[in-house]
Design a protein around this motif. Sequence first.
Motif, PDB file in Angstrom:
ATOM      1  N   UNK A 119       0.839  -1.195   0.000  1.00 16.64           N
ATOM      2  CA  UNK A 119       0.000   0.000   0.000  1.00 16.64           C
ATOM      3  C   UNK A 119       0.873   1.245   0.000  1.00 16.64           C
ATOM      4  N   UNK A 120       1.922   1.243   0.802  1.00 18.03           N
ATOM      5  CA  UNK A 120       2.793   2.420   0.819  1.00 18.03           C
ATOM      6  C   UNK A 120       3.519   2.589  -0.516  1.00 18.03           C
ATOM      7  N   UNK A 121       3.901   1.478  -1.152  1.00 15.12           N
ATOM      8  CA  UNK A 121       4.510   1.583  -2.480  1.00 15.12           C
ATOM      9  C   UNK A 121       3.512   2.107  -3.504  1.00 15.12           C
ATOM     10  N   UNK A 122       2.297   1.606  -3.434  1.00 23.37           N
ATOM     11  CA  UNK A 122       1.280   2.028  -4.397  1.00 23.37           C
ATOM     12  C   UNK A 122       0.948   3.507  -4.233  1.00 23.37           C
ATOM     13  N   UNK A 123       0.911   3.983  -3.012  1.00 24.98           N
ATOM     14  CA  UNK A 123       0.594   5.394  -2.797  1.00 24.98           C
ATOM     15  C   UNK A 123       1.743   6.299  -3.215  1.00 24.98           C
ATOM     16  N   UNK A 124       2.950   5.854  -2.989  1.00 21.68           N
ATOM     17  CA  UNK A 124       4.097   6.695  -3.303  1.00 21.68           C
ATOM     18  C   UNK A 124       4.485   6.685  -4.760  1.00 21.68           C
ATOM     19  N   UNK A 125       4.263   5.572  -5.435  1.00 23.09           N
ATOM     20  CA  UNK A 125       4.721   5.452  -6.817  1.00 23.09           C
ATOM     21  C   UNK A 125       3.581   5.303  -7.813  1.00 23.09           C
ATOM     22  N   UNK A 126       2.369   5.472  -7.378  1.00 20.34           N
ATOM     23  CA  UNK A 126       1.188   5.389  -8.238  1.00 20.34           C
ATOM     24  C   UNK A 126       1.081   4.014  -8.922  1.00 20.34           C
ATOM     25  N   UNK A 127       1.376   2.957  -8.171  1.00 21.32           N
ATOM     26  CA  UNK A 127       1.230   1.599  -8.694  1.00 21.32           C
ATOM     27  C   UNK A 127      -0.202   1.131  -8.516  1.00 21.32           C
ATOM     28  N   UNK A 128      -0.588   0.157  -9.294  1.00 14.81           N
ATOM     29  CA  UNK A 128      -1.891  -0.474  -9.110  1.00 14.81           C
ATOM     30  C   UNK A 128      -1.753  -1.399  -7.898  1.00 14.81           C
ATOM     31  N   UNK A 129      -2.594  -1.196  -6.878  1.00  7.37           N
ATOM     32  CA  UNK A 129      -2.438  -1.898  -5.612  1.00  7.37           C
ATOM     33  C   UNK A 129      -2.585  -3.403  -5.762  1.00  7.37           C
ATOM     34  N   UNK A 130      -3.492  -3.856  -6.622  1.00  7.49           N
ATOM     35  CA  UNK A 130      -3.692  -5.299  -6.765  1.00  7.49           C
ATOM     36  C   UNK A 130      -2.483  -5.961  -7.389  1.00  7.49           C
ATOM     37  N   UNK A 131      -1.835  -5.299  -8.318  1.00 12.28           N
ATOM     38  CA  UNK A 131      -0.646  -5.859  -8.934  1.00 12.28           C
ATOM     39  C   UNK A 131       0.497  -5.929  -7.910  1.00 12.28           C
ATOM     40  N   UNK A 132       0.632  -4.891  -7.109  1.00 13.33           N
ATOM     41  CA  UNK A 132       1.682  -4.884  -6.094  1.00 13.33           C
ATOM     42  C   UNK A 132       1.431  -5.961  -5.042  1.00 13.33           C
TER      43      UNK A 132
END
Length: 111
Positions: free
Chosen positions: A49-62
């Motif tokens: 979640x922190x990666x997705x918020x910081x790097x605009x990743x798709x949370x499900x993929x992460x």
Amino acid sequence: MLIGANMVREAFSNDGDDAKQQDLLAKMDVRSMSVLALTMSLDALAVDVSLALGHRLVIWWAALSAALVSLAITVPAMFAGHRIGHKIGSKGGAILILLGLFELLQYYKVL
């Protein structure tokens, strides 16, 4: 680094801990392993979640990629640990100490 130091200390101590460890391993059942797996997954989810918020990743993929990587590493490690865990504990502790020192030196910009 402290966990690594404790692993090295435990690897070289011969104070009858083998019987206690075997008793503890005998008590590990599917329920307790499931709880441990759930806590590890929640920890990985928090990182995702922190990666997705910081790097605009798709949370499900992460989350899926972290789950698959965790599975791919954990299952072979469990089998290897069952076979050679008592022989290699000091080396794992030394690796953790070296990783801790490396991160510490990078933080203080020595490396």
